[in-house]
Design an enzyme around this catalytic site. Sequence first.
Site, PDB file in Angstrom:
ATOM      1  N   LYS A  90      17.193   4.153  -0.653  1.00  0.00           N
ATOM      2  CA  LYS A  90      18.044   4.061   0.549  1.00  0.00           C
ATOM      3  C   LYS A  90      19.200   3.120   0.203  1.00  0.00           C
ATOM      4  CE  LYS A  90      15.658   3.713   4.724  1.00  0.00           C
ATOM      5  NZ  LYS A  90      15.038   2.850   5.771  1.00  0.00           N
ATOM      6  N   PHE A 115      14.695   4.967   9.588  1.00  0.00           N
ATOM      7  CA  PHE A 115      13.346   4.533   9.263  1.00  0.00           C
ATOM      8  C   PHE A 115      12.446   5.743   9.073  1.00  0.00           C
ATOM      9  CE2 PHE A 115       9.221   2.500   9.691  1.00  0.00           C
ATOM     10  CZ  PHE A 115       9.420   1.401   8.875  1.00  0.00           C
ATOM     11  N   ASP A 145      14.806  -0.254  -0.596  1.00  0.00           N
ATOM     12  CA  ASP A 145      15.598  -0.413   0.627  1.00  0.00           C
ATOM     13  C   ASP A 145      16.591  -1.558   0.404  1.00  0.00           C
ATOM     14  OD1 ASP A 145      16.107   0.119   3.417  1.00  0.00           O
ATOM     15  OD2 ASP A 145      14.837  -1.558   3.963  1.00  0.00           O
ATOM     16  N   ARG A 170       0.773   6.662   7.372  1.00  0.00           N
ATOM     17  CA  ARG A 170       0.769   6.771   5.909  1.00  0.00           C
ATOM     18  C   ARG A 170       0.208   8.114   5.451  1.00  0.00           C
ATOM     19  NH1 ARG A 170       1.917   1.656   3.787  1.00  0.00           N
ATOM     20  NH2 ARG A 170       1.007  -0.108   4.881  1.00  0.00           N
ATOM     21  N   LYS A 230       0.814  -1.192   0.000  1.00  0.00           N
ATOM     22  CA  LYS A 230       0.000   0.000   0.000  1.00  0.00           C
ATOM     23  C   LYS A 230       0.859   1.257   0.000  1.00  0.00           C
ATOM     24  CE  LYS A 230      -3.160  -2.241   3.337  1.00  0.00           C
ATOM     25  NZ  LYS A 230      -2.320  -3.238   4.045  1.00  0.00           N
ATOM     26  N   GLY A 231       2.155   1.087   0.282  1.00  0.00           N
ATOM     27  CA  GLY A 231       3.034   2.247   0.483  1.00  0.00           C
ATOM     28  C   GLY A 231       3.097   3.240  -0.655  1.00  0.00           C
TER      29      GLY A 231
HETATM   30  P1  IMP Z   1      12.964  -3.858   0.500  1.00  0.00           P
HETATM   31  O1  IMP Z   1      12.436  -5.147  -0.021  1.00  0.00           O
HETATM   32  O2  IMP Z   1      13.886  -4.048   1.686  1.00  0.00           O
HETATM   33  O3  IMP Z   1      13.607  -2.978  -0.561  1.00  0.00           O
HETATM   34  O4  IMP Z   1      11.769  -3.068   1.163  1.00  0.00           O
HETATM   35  C1  IMP Z   1      10.645  -2.769   0.478  1.00  0.00           C
HETATM   36  C2  IMP Z   1       9.526  -2.303   1.385  1.00  0.00           C
HETATM   37  O5  IMP Z   1       9.923  -2.157   2.736  1.00  0.00           O
HETATM   38  C3  IMP Z   1       9.061  -0.940   0.969  1.00  0.00           C
HETATM   39  O6  IMP Z   1       8.123  -1.021  -0.073  1.00  0.00           O
HETATM   40  C4  IMP Z   1       8.460  -0.412   2.249  1.00  0.00           C
HETATM   41  O7  IMP Z   1       7.122  -0.809   2.363  1.00  0.00           O
HETATM   42  C5  IMP Z   1       9.285  -1.057   3.339  1.00  0.00           C
HETATM   43  N1  IMP Z   1      10.311  -0.112   3.890  1.00  0.00           N
HETATM   44  C6  IMP Z   1      11.646  -0.135   3.707  1.00  0.00           C
HETATM   45  N2  IMP Z   1      12.250   0.884   4.340  1.00  0.00           N
HETATM   46  C7  IMP Z   1      11.259   1.593   4.942  1.00  0.00           C
HETATM   47  C8  IMP Z   1      11.244   2.793   5.754  1.00  0.00           C
HETATM   48  O8  IMP Z   1      12.250   3.458   6.053  1.00  0.00           O
HETATM   49  N3  IMP Z   1      10.006   3.190   6.168  1.00  0.00           N
HETATM   50  C9  IMP Z   1       8.849   2.524   5.862  1.00  0.00           C
HETATM   51  N4  IMP Z   1       8.826   1.422   5.107  1.00  0.00           N
HETATM   52  C10 IMP Z   1      10.021   0.954   4.661  1.00  0.00           C
HETATM   53 MG    MG Z   2       5.492  -1.057   4.190  1.00  0.00          MG
END
Ligand code: IMP
Ligand code: MG
Length: 182
Positions: free
Chosen positions: A133, A154, A105, A167, A45-46
């Site tokens: 990030k 975060f 991330d 959100r 949903k982000g």
């Molecule tokens: P990844 O698979 O580690 O790249 O993370 C993907 C998902 O993790 C993103 O779509 C976010 O929903 C969540 N996420 C990663 N870092 C953050 C943060 O700093 N704040 C909030 N959600 C995060």
């Molecule tokens: Mg999330």
Amino acid sequence: MRTIEEDIERILISEKDIKKAVKKMGKQISKDYADKNLMLVAVLKGSIIFMGDLMREISIPLNIDFMSVSSYGGGTKSSGVVKIIKDLDHDLSGKDILIVEDILDSGMTLSYLKKILSQRNVASIRIATLLDKPERRIADVTADYFCFTVPDEFVVGYGLDFDQQYRHLPYIGVLKPEIYEK
Ligand code: IMP
Ligand code: MG
């Protein structure tokens, strides 16, 4: 009255700066995809707020679809396990797919998504993320479009959550550590 603002340590990216950057990205995408068959695929949903704003800054024809995956549970670190909760409704054949994400991330989610979507007869597939990030990257994936690079903290707001909260903050903020250390 308890407000969500009380839980924010500081504003990292203001509403005004987000608007400016999203506008610029929309313009670039409109140019790059002028003769293509653009389809925006938002990861729920982000990315909903970013998606809503970005699509209104794109001036060429496009389709949208949504997908829901889970990799996080309730914490702040990726589990490395990506599960499809809701798949796309539309056929991707011949489409130029642009995956719209809130944050890149570890890259686990997007590298997985890119891999499975690229097996569906697409013309092309690229990634547009609001935030990048890079310090936390594990998977070999880069954003084709991004608005801001953020430090290893975060962040919440503009679609991004902590435990499904925050959100609806209109900016990107850093949460007080006491909130997620609780
Ligand atoms: P990844 O698979 O580690 O790249 O993370 C993907 C998902 O993790 C993103 O779509 C976010 O929903 C969540 N996420 C990663 N870092 C953050 C943060 O700093 N704040 C909030 N959600 C995060
Ligand atoms: Mg999330």
